[in-house]
Design a protein around this motif. Structure first.
Motif, PDB file in Angstrom:
ATOM      1  N   ILE A 180       0.865  -1.186   0.000  1.00 49.82           N
ATOM      2  CA  ILE A 180       0.000   0.000   0.000  1.00 49.82           C
ATOM      3  C   ILE A 180       0.897   1.229   0.000  1.00 49.82           C
ATOM      4  O   ILE A 180       1.774   1.370   0.862  1.00 49.82           O
ATOM      5  CB  ILE A 180      -0.918   0.020   1.230  1.00 49.82           C
ATOM      6  CG1 ILE A 180      -1.661  -1.304   1.364  1.00 49.82           C
ATOM      7  CG2 ILE A 180      -1.902   1.180   1.156  1.00 49.82           C
ATOM      8  CD1 ILE A 180      -2.210  -1.548   2.747  1.00 49.82           C
ATOM      9  N   LEU A 181       0.692   2.120  -0.965  1.00 47.62           N
ATOM     10  CA  LEU A 181       1.533   3.307  -1.105  1.00 47.62           C
ATOM     11  C   LEU A 181       0.686   4.537  -1.394  1.00 47.62           C
ATOM     12  O   LEU A 181      -0.356   4.450  -2.045  1.00 47.62           O
ATOM     13  CB  LEU A 181       2.516   3.144  -2.275  1.00 47.62           C
ATOM     14  CG  LEU A 181       3.643   2.130  -2.166  1.00 47.62           C
ATOM     15  CD1 LEU A 181       4.370   2.051  -3.498  1.00 47.62           C
ATOM     16  CD2 LEU A 181       4.610   2.524  -1.055  1.00 47.62           C
ATOM     17  N   GLY A 182       1.160   5.696  -0.949  1.00 44.68           N
ATOM     18  CA  GLY A 182       0.603   6.957  -1.386  1.00 44.68           C
ATOM     19  C   GLY A 182       1.095   7.266  -2.795  1.00 44.68           C
ATOM     20  O   GLY A 182       2.125   6.760  -3.243  1.00 44.68           O
ATOM     21  N   GLN A 183       0.370   8.116  -3.499  1.00 43.65           N
ATOM     22  CA  GLN A 183       0.694   8.397  -4.895  1.00 43.65           C
ATOM     23  C   GLN A 183       2.088   8.994  -5.059  1.00 43.65           C
ATOM     24  O   GLN A 183       2.831   8.623  -5.973  1.00 43.65           O
ATOM     25  CB  GLN A 183      -0.340   9.345  -5.499  1.00 43.65           C
ATOM     26  CG  GLN A 183      -0.111   9.628  -6.978  1.00 43.65           C
ATOM     27  CD  GLN A 183      -1.178  10.527  -7.573  1.00 43.65           C
ATOM     28  OE1 GLN A 183      -1.875  11.237  -6.854  1.00 43.65           O
ATOM     29  NE2 GLN A 183      -1.319  10.491  -8.879  1.00 43.65           N
ATOM     30  N   SER A 184       2.492   9.913  -4.199  1.00 48.95           N
ATOM     31  CA  SER A 184       3.807  10.534  -4.368  1.00 48.95           C
ATOM     32  C   SER A 184       4.928   9.534  -4.120  1.00 48.95           C
ATOM     33  O   SER A 184       5.961   9.569  -4.791  1.00 48.95           O
ATOM     34  CB  SER A 184       3.949  11.750  -3.445  1.00 48.95           C
ATOM     35  OG  SER A 184       3.889  11.368  -2.091  1.00 48.95           O
TER      36      SER A 184
END
Length: 620
Positions: A180-184
């Motif tokens: 799971i990652l943030g877009q940036s």
């Protein structure tokens, strides 16, 4: 805003730009700090702005860390540049670490996940349960293909205390699939690469046969030897979305020879690729096709300088070699003819040609044939990719004509006529694909349809079924890719016009003919609330005119897979209604705006071309 009992995962990195330590071997160190167990609620940024020069490393869990610190440390470790996720696994129980597959899926959120404690999973459970939430914008599957998917995200992490060499410690024993990652963080860690496969209906290596390569964008991690990873991705085959309309020259189960680690070009920029036994089964002609796939794929990798490919069998014998010049002749990526020619309609609705180079001051000149002579006043036009024929829609928007661009050619009857009562609801601008087929949409409110004319002929017209469009949707624009495998559609849905990319499938019907249909429409430019105009600008990139919700109109390059555009918006114009780009990024953009027809050479401002002209186009 963060809800009660819910906290953003903190970001406490210490980063240095790689250039500052170019002579040192260290690029960056960033730590995973634990969150205090007490105190008030705190809202913190979940993602930093992406910086491709920053490399991030995670730290292992601290002794006797609380469950919140373990959760935060694990989420932070997912954003590190560790290729094997070895540090992230230290936050898991041994059983969970063994079964967790980070490559199974990557979930991309608009911001990093928020976590919320929700107590124990059930009666008698001595563990701790946390919920991760956020706004999901996309997923990346096992083939590293990006798929936009906007919806709320929820996932659970369960922790228990396990025996370690330091006594009992909190560890995660159950977790969502993948990463799971943030877009940036996703944009910082991954880079987009085009891998190439052959259109299923194109040549198979025989002399004189036509071969069309189709770009298949995937994402590879920037710090995990992207060159070798790109080769592996090509060998693994096309993405699931593109697979029905492309083929690979590599034999089934082809891969790198066992024991081969990193691939590195030699001093002459030639890359040697040792294949396993399955890959070694290919013959000479297939081998050339295989090498071309690899060479063009590595061309799109910014860090690659490969100018030649050498494929070797599992026993070390040479299979074949291919240079850049050989590859261009073997699989031409561009259409034949004068690649820099541009076209538009003059004030009298005639098709005219102009030189594409921005340094040319020659006035547009009429093309040969009836569409250039003004026999039929036109509203829009399209020139075939071989630049031998042109298609034009009459000024009232109801009739489509095709004519040769040679002296003495006749106009003939219209290929099709729209029965729309309003000129605004007539035929769209036509578009040619790389097969020589012509496409257009009829916006007649009583009978909206997408039409394809095989070889641009009226007797080969068929209505194309578009899966995913209901009776309330209408196609406003059609732009075919040069490879003929994909189509870009502007579709009006619920009062707003969006950009969709569809896969073009061709199947034999019972009568021996070919039935054409469009499948699995996927959003492109999802951040734009309204799209006005679109043009293909290469194998996997488009240029669009549109605006975000509440924003002003802008012109921007966007990837066809729906991933976020990382470049800046192009210089603006007033009320742009049409846009055109070439597959050759050295040629200027064309646009029609309040200033007439203008063009944008690289690195300069918009320049006027024709004040009273309309409908600027490149072949296609």
């Amino acid at each position: 805003m963060t809800g009660v009992g819910e906290q953003r995962v903190p970001r406490r990195r210490r980063g240095i730009r790689g250039g500052a330590l170019a002579g040192c071997g260290v690029i960056v160190l960033a730590g995973c700090a634990s969150m205090p167990d007490g105190g008030g609620l705190e809202s913190v940024e979940a993602s930093q702005r992406p910086d491709s020069q920053v490399r991030v490393f995670a730290l292992p869990p601290q002794d006797d860390a609380g469950p919140e610190a373990i959760v935060d440390g694990f989420i932070e470790a997912l954003t590190s540049d560790d290729p094997s996720y070895a540090m992230a696994r230290k936050y898991l129980t041994p059983k969970a670490a063994k079964s967790w597959d980070p490559m199974q899926r990557t979930t991309v959120l608009d911001d990093g996940p928020s976590r919320r404690p929700i107590g124990r999973a059930g009666t008698g459970d001595e563990g701790r349960l946390y919920q991760l939430t956020g706004r999901q914008i996309a997923t990346v599957d096992t083939k590293q293909a990006y798929m936009p998917e906007s919806r709320p995200y929820e996932g659970n992490l369960h922790l228990s205390r396990v025996e370690t060499s330091k006594g009992k410690q909190w560890r995660i024993d159950s977790l969502p699939k993948g990463v799971i990652l943030g877009q940036s963080d996703f944009q910082r860690i991954y880079q987009s690469v085009n891998k190439y496969y052959y259109a299923v209906d194109s040549g198979s290596g025989e002399a004189g046969s036509e071969k069309r390569l189709v770009a298949d964008p995937v994402f590879v991690r920037q710090w995990t030897d992207p060159l070798t990873e790109t080769v592996k991705q090509v060998l693994a085959g096309p993405t699931n979305w593109l697979n029905p309309v492309v083929r690979t020259a590599f034999p089934s189960d082809a891969g790198l020879k066992k024991g081969v680690g990193s691939l590195t070009p030699d001093d002459a920029n030639k890359l040697t690729v040792p294949l396993n036994e399955a890959g070694s089964r290919a013959g000479a002609s297939k081998c050339k096709e295989m090498a071309a796939q690899l060479l063009f794929s590595l061309h799109d990798l910014s860090s690659s300088s490969v100018s030649g490919i050498e494929l070797k069998r599992s026993d070390g014998r040479l299979m074949c070699a291919l240079t850049e010049d050989d590859a261009e002749a073997f699989v031409p990526l561009r259409a034949s003819g004068r690649l820099d020619d541009q076209y538009l309609l003059d004030a009298k609705g005639r098709l005219v040609r102009m030189a594409g180079h921005s340094t040319s001051d020659r006035s547009p000149e009429q093309v040969l044939g009836p569409l250039g002579e003004g026999e039929q006043r036109l509203r829009s036009a399209a020139v075939s990719r071989d630049q031998e024929r042109a298609a034009g829609v009459s000024n009232d928007g109801r009739s489509l004509y095709v004519a040769s661009m040679v002296n003495g050619a006749s106009l003939g009857d219209a290929l099709v006529r729209s029965h729309s009562r309003s000129e605004a609801d007539g035929l769209t601008t036509p578009s040619w694909d790389g097969r020589g087929d012509l496409w257009v949409a009829d916006r007649d409110k009583k009978n909206p349809r997408l039409l394809m004319f095989g070889e641009g002929r009226a007797d080969q017209m068929q209505e194309v079924r578009v899966d995913g469009l209901d009776g309330t949707s209408r196609i406003e624009s059609v732009k075919m890719s040069a490879d003929g495998a994909r189509v870009a559609l502007l579709v009006t849905e619920k009062g707003k016009t969006k950009l969709r990319i569809g896969r073009v499938e061709r199947e034999r019907d019972a009568s021996g003919g070919t039935e054409v249909s469009v499948h699995e429409l996927r959003p492109a430019a999802p951040e734009m609330d309204e799209v006005t105009a679109v043009s293909w600008a290469g194998g996997s990139r488009l240029v669009v005119v549109g605006r975000a919700a509440g924003g002003l109109q802008q012109i921007q390059y966007v990837p066809c897979d729906g991933s976020a555009a990382t470049g800046q918006a192009l210089p603006g114009l007033t009320r742009v209604s049409e846009i055109a780009a070439s597959a050759d990024d050295g040629l200027p953009l064309l646009a029609h705006s309040d200033d007439g027809v203008v063009r944008l050479p690289s690195g300069t401002a918009w320049q006027p071309v024709v004040k009273d002209g309309t409908a600027p186009i490149y072949p296609g």
